[in-house]
Design an enzyme around this catalytic site. Structure first.
Site, PDB file in Angstrom:
ATOM      1  N   ASP A  19       8.657  -5.576  12.104  1.00 23.69           N
ATOM      2  CA  ASP A  19       7.279  -5.406  12.307  1.00 23.69           C
ATOM      3  C   ASP A  19       7.475  -7.015  13.427  1.00 23.69           C
ATOM      4  OD1 ASP A  19       5.290  -3.916  13.673  1.00 23.69           O
ATOM      5  OD2 ASP A  19       4.470  -4.188  11.760  1.00 23.69           O
ATOM      6  N   LYS A  35       9.015  -3.568  15.672  1.00 25.22           N
ATOM      7  CA  LYS A  35       7.771  -2.613  16.455  1.00 25.22           C
ATOM      8  C   LYS A  35       7.000  -3.463  17.399  1.00 25.22           C
ATOM      9  CE  LYS A  35       5.218  -0.696  13.088  1.00 25.22           C
ATOM     10  NZ  LYS A  35       3.582  -1.549  13.864  1.00 25.22           N
ATOM     11  N   GLU A  75       3.107  -3.752  19.352  1.00 22.51           N
ATOM     12  CA  GLU A  75       2.067  -3.454  19.424  1.00 22.51           C
ATOM     13  C   GLU A  75       1.802  -3.468  21.108  1.00 22.51           C
ATOM     14  OE1 GLU A  75      -1.097  -4.983  17.039  1.00 22.51           O
ATOM     15  OE2 GLU A  75       0.319  -4.512  14.890  1.00 22.51           O
ATOM     16  N   GLU A 101      -1.880   4.933  15.821  1.00 30.71           N
ATOM     17  CA  GLU A 101      -2.582   4.565  14.896  1.00 30.71           C
ATOM     18  C   GLU A 101      -4.224   5.153  15.026  1.00 30.71           C
ATOM     19  OE1 GLU A 101      -1.984   1.022  12.643  1.00 30.71           O
ATOM     20  OE2 GLU A 101      -3.673   0.952  11.653  1.00 30.71           O
TER      21      GLU A 101
HETATM   22  O1  KIV Z   1       2.219  -2.943   9.830  1.00 30.56           O
HETATM   23  C1  KIV Z   1       2.197  -2.262   8.981  1.00 30.56           C
HETATM   24  O2  KIV Z   1       2.149  -1.545   8.199  1.00 30.56           O
HETATM   25  C2  KIV Z   1       1.939  -0.922  10.339  1.00 30.56           C
HETATM   26  C3  KIV Z   1       1.730   1.311  10.108  1.00 30.56           C
HETATM   27  C4  KIV Z   1      -0.040   0.355  10.779  1.00 30.56           C
HETATM   28  C5  KIV Z   1       2.024   1.268  11.168  1.00 30.56           C
HETATM   29  O3  KIV Z   1       1.715  -1.001  11.358  1.00 30.56           O
END
Ligand code: KIV
Length: 277
Positions: free
Chosen positions: A96, A126, A128, A195
């Site tokens: 992330d 990843k 958002e 989500e």
């Molecule tokens: O940070 C995380 O764990 C996530 C998941 C909920 C998809 O983004």
């Protein structure tokens, strides 16, 4: 982290995920934040491990995902990559990008994505958002870094929403989400996390895209599923959302083990002679 000359299992790649969608095979993803857990997940056959910024909540105890930094994400990612490498090296590792590491400008986003990829051998990042981050997604994928998108409930926007309720129940937000998903695919994203949105909408989005969708609280029509490891193992006793299936009650297992240890130490039955030198 592609490998393959070592006799280990073939590493799951962005292409592999696309093939799984085309074959109708569901993708199983879980989060992990440390070496030991990553080893267990990889040898248990998970397709992808997300080093989620949920580490901010479940590892560091913050109320939201906002406080975690790029350097902290890199710390967790290094441990997870080492764990996967120590086992079959099959699982893809996605990291992330934390709050404010990609929202300021596309240039800043490229710099931080590059830093995350460069400091350890993960497979993808990843991010958002939809249209707002499209330029950053395009620039990052153009230089060769795979991006997984994340739509629906985006925890980095929790202060904007004011609650963790289901998103995109109404027409306008649902329409925007469908558009954002298309934009992410066109910008080069290789997959999208959906989500906490209605199942029907998640099904429509999944069918409208070539790339796979990975759902969390988004129903069975997504191309794959993800859960936070602490939630599905029952380590987190206060969090009971409907979308979490508890596969174990590890909090009780650990509590019982620790209580037994404390009792044994108190009565001096641990360590025994066999456990001593
Ligand atoms: O940070 C995380 O764990 C996530 C998941 C909920 C998809 O983004």
């Amino acid at each position: 982290m592609p490998n393959s000359s070592s006799g280990k299992l073939p590493h799951v790649t962005t292409r592999g995920m696309l093939d799984m969608k085309q074959r109708g095979e569901k993708i199983a993803m879980l989060t992990a934040y440390d070496y030991t857990m990553a080893r267990i997940l990889d040898r248990s056959g998970v397709d992808a491990i997300l080093v989620g910024d949920s580490a901010s909540n479940v590892f560091s105890g913050h109320n939201t995902t906002l406080p975690i930094t790029v350097d902290e994400m890199i710390y967790h990612a290094k441990a997870v990559v080492k764990g996967v490498q120590a086992e079959t090296s099959r699982a893809m590792v996605i990291v992330d990008m934390p709050f404010m590491s990609y929202q300021l400008s596309a240039e800043d986003a490229v710099r931080n994505a590059g830093k995350i990829m460069k400091e350890h051998e993960c497979d993808a990042v990843k991010m958002e958002g939809g249209k707002v981050i499209a330029e950053a997604v395009k620039r990052i994928t153009d230089i060769g870094i795979p991006v997984m998108g994340h739509l629906g409930l985006m925890p980095q926007s929790i202060y904007k929403y004011g609650s963790y309720k289901v998103r995109a129940k109404e027409g306008d937000e649902a329409k925007q989400l469908m558009e954002d998903a298309q934009i992410l695919e066109e910008s080069g994203a290789f997959a999208i996390v959906l989500e906490k949105i209605p199942s029907k909408l998640a099904g429509e989005v999944s069918r409208s895209l070539t790339i796979p969708t990975i759902g969390i609280g988004a129903g069975p029509e997504c191309d794959g599923q993800v859960l936070v490891i602490n939630d599905m193992l029952g380590l987190n006793t206060e969090f009971h959302p409907r979308f979490v299936r508890r596969y174990a009650d590890l909090a009780s297992v650990i509590e019982n083990a620790v209580q037994s240890y404390v009792a044994d130490v108190r009565v001096n039955s641990f360590p025994s002679e066999d456990e001593s030198y």
